[in-house]
Design an enzyme around this catalytic site. Structure first.
Site, short mmCIF file in Angstrom:
data_model
loop_
_atom_site.label_atom_id
_atom_site.label_comp_id
_atom_site.label_asym_id
_atom_site.label_seq_id
_atom_site.Cartn_x
_atom_site.Cartn_y
_atom_site.Cartn_z
N PHE A 15 46.89 48.91 33.86
CA PHE A 15 47.69 49.84 34.56
C PHE A 15 48.72 48.71 35.52
CE2 PHE A 15 47.79 52.38 38.98
CZ PHE A 15 49.11 52.20 39.34
N ASN A 36 41.36 42.51 27.13
CA ASN A 36 40.21 43.13 25.53
C ASN A 36 41.14 44.25 24.96
OD1 ASN A 36 38.84 44.33 27.51
ND2 ASN A 36 36.96 43.56 26.69
N THR A 39 41.14 49.19 27.93
CA THR A 39 41.28 50.46 28.69
C THR A 39 43.28 49.88 28.78
OG1 THR A 39 41.12 49.68 31.58
CG2 THR A 39 39.75 51.40 30.11
N LEU A 65 36.13 30.57 28.99
CA LEU A 65 37.78 30.51 28.82
C LEU A 65 38.46 29.22 29.11
CD1 LEU A 65 39.83 31.95 27.89
CD2 LEU A 65 41.09 32.73 30.25
N ARG A 108 37.21 23.89 37.77
CA ARG A 108 37.54 22.69 36.82
C ARG A 108 38.68 22.62 37.13
NH1 ARG A 108 39.68 22.24 31.86
NH2 ARG A 108 40.25 24.61 31.30
N TYR A 147 29.90 50.14 38.75
CA TYR A 147 30.97 48.96 39.44
C TYR A 147 31.26 48.43 40.72
CZ TYR A 147 36.27 49.67 40.13
OH TYR A 147 37.68 49.17 40.54
N THR A 177 45.75 53.79 43.83
CA THR A 177 46.52 53.01 43.26
C THR A 177 47.48 54.44 42.56
OG1 THR A 177 46.61 51.22 44.16
CG2 THR A 177 48.68 51.33 43.09
N HIS A 183 47.31 54.98 32.62
CA HIS A 183 46.82 55.15 30.73
C HIS A 183 46.49 56.76 31.14
CE1 HIS A 183 44.64 56.16 27.29
NE2 HIS A 183 44.74 55.05 26.85
#
Ligand code: NAD
Ligand code: UDP
Ligand code: UDP
Length: 322
Positions: A15, A36, A39, A65, A108, A147, A177, A183
């Site tokens: 979102f 990924n 959601t 990553l 890095r 969470y 928000t 969704h």
């Protein structure tokens, strides 16, 4: 473009992330979205698909990553209680391992990095409205802990990378928000009530509905997010970003019924465990340091959101969302 930056947005298909990607591309930046799709959905980014300034990688931030960017907005994490409680261990991993990987990447590259933290770090607060120096009241073992504690630990990690490695960080505490691209099935109150009202179904108020929240429209929130990222390096936050207009959940249900001319009736379902009783941001710090204040009223924002879900329901007339 002069001053063009390469910007990574984790959780960019969600979102908030989808609105952020669109804004950054519209400003001429080169944007890499990593998601990924837990959601989030590529459909949120449809209009950027063929834009040469935009790229998506399917990747879970709990794994390392290696990319090259100038700035990182770390938004990856399910935000709706229904979704973050579905796989609580993965939620904590996303917040904590995800933060470590993105901080390692930023270190890095010597890149500036912003953390999408949350009002949930205040738990069920005894201080009202919540100021940034309030340390919160979180149930360590409750259903929201995956969470809340994950996000609290992420803030600690951000702060320690700043102290230990001189990393340029920004911590943003986002309050509830809402807006287009939420969704439809993610279980948050604004999307639930609007969809129920548009379908003339019962509106599911949890408990008596006297608990309060303060709802910020997405365009205001994203403006606050980019202002924070672009603020002077010395200002690292944490800073509350949200709309201080506080409203009870019952009143929200009534407002949405009125706005949609719905025939829906309000029903009462059980109140979830540890549901915070009151929530409202003190935004003095954002006003002072970022010259930021929300501009869109609840009524204006809800009208835009109702019209978004109305279109979505018409498109998915067979009832299938994907
Ligand atoms: P959302 O669920 O719509 O978006 C989260 C995105 O992160 C999704 O696209 C999801 O697929 C992706 N994601 C989840 N786990 C991932 C992982 N391990 N690796 C890669 N991608 C992953 O939620 P949102 O409302 O857009 O929230 C974005 C961020 O803002 C979250 O970090 C959330 O905690 C924070 N936040 C949002 C609100 C709000 O009211 N919307 C309030 C407070 C904080
Ligand atoms: N990392 C990453 N991309 C990078 C650099 C690091 O994903 O470009 C991850 C890597 O998995 C590492 C973590 O970030 O474990 C933390 O990096 P840091 O350099 O802080 O610590 P390390 O564990 O490498 O000593
Ligand atoms: N809520 C509700 N009905 C719903 C969904 C949520 O009454 O269908 C309530 C919920 O109990 C909470 C508030 O609305 O008090 C906000 O819930 P949401 O899940 O949107 O976000 P939270 O602020 O709890 O993370």
């Amino acid at each position: 473009m002069k001053n063009q930056k390469k910007i990574l947005v984790t959780g960019g298909a969600g979102f908030l992330g989808s609105h952020l990607c669109k804004l950054l591309v519209s400003e001429g930046h080169d944007v890499l979205c990593v998601d990924n799709f837990y959601t989030g959905n590529k459909k949120n980014l449809e209009e950027l698909r063929d834009n040469p300034l935009f790229e998506i990688i399917r990747h879970d931030v709990t794994f390392p990553l290696y990319v090259e960017v100038d700035e990182i907005y770390n938004l990856a994490c399910p935000a709706s209680p229904v979704h973050y409680q579905h796989d609580p261990v993965q939620t904590t991993k996303t917040s904590v391992h995800g933060a470590i990987n993105m901080l390692g990447l930023a270190k890095r590259l010597n890149a500036k990095i912003l953390q999408a933290s949350t009002s949930e770090i205040y738990g069920d607060p005894e201080v009202h409205p919540q100021t940034e120096d309030y340390r919160g009241r979180v149930n360590i073992l409750g259903p929201r802990a995956c969470y809340d504690e994950g996000k609290r630990c992420a803030e600690t990690l951000f702060h320690d990378y700043h102290i230990q490695h001189n990393l340029r960080i920004k911590i943003m505490r986002i309050f509830n928000t809402y807006g287009p691209n939420m969704h439809p099935n993610d279980g948050r109150v604004v999307s639930n009530f609007i969809i129920q009202a548009l379908n003339n179904e019962d509106i599911s108020v949890f408990g008596k509905g006297d608990q309060t929240r303060s709802f910020c429209f997405v365009s205001d929130l994203i403006r606050g997010m980019t202002s924070l990222m672009n603020s002077e390096d010395q200002f690292i936050g944490p800073v509350n970003i949200g709309n201080p207009h506080e409203i009870s959940i019952f009143e929200l249900a009534e407002t949405i019924i009125e706005l949609t001319n719905s025939k829906s009736k309000i029903i009462h379902n059980p109140l979830p465990v540890d549901d915070p009783v009151r929530r409202c941001p003190d935004i003095s710090l954002a006003q002072e340091k970022l010259n930021w204040t929300p501009k869109i009223s609840l009524k204006e924002g809800l009208e835009i959101t109702v019209s978004y879900f109305d279109n979505l329901l018409k498109k998915a007339a067979n009832g299938a969302f994907n």
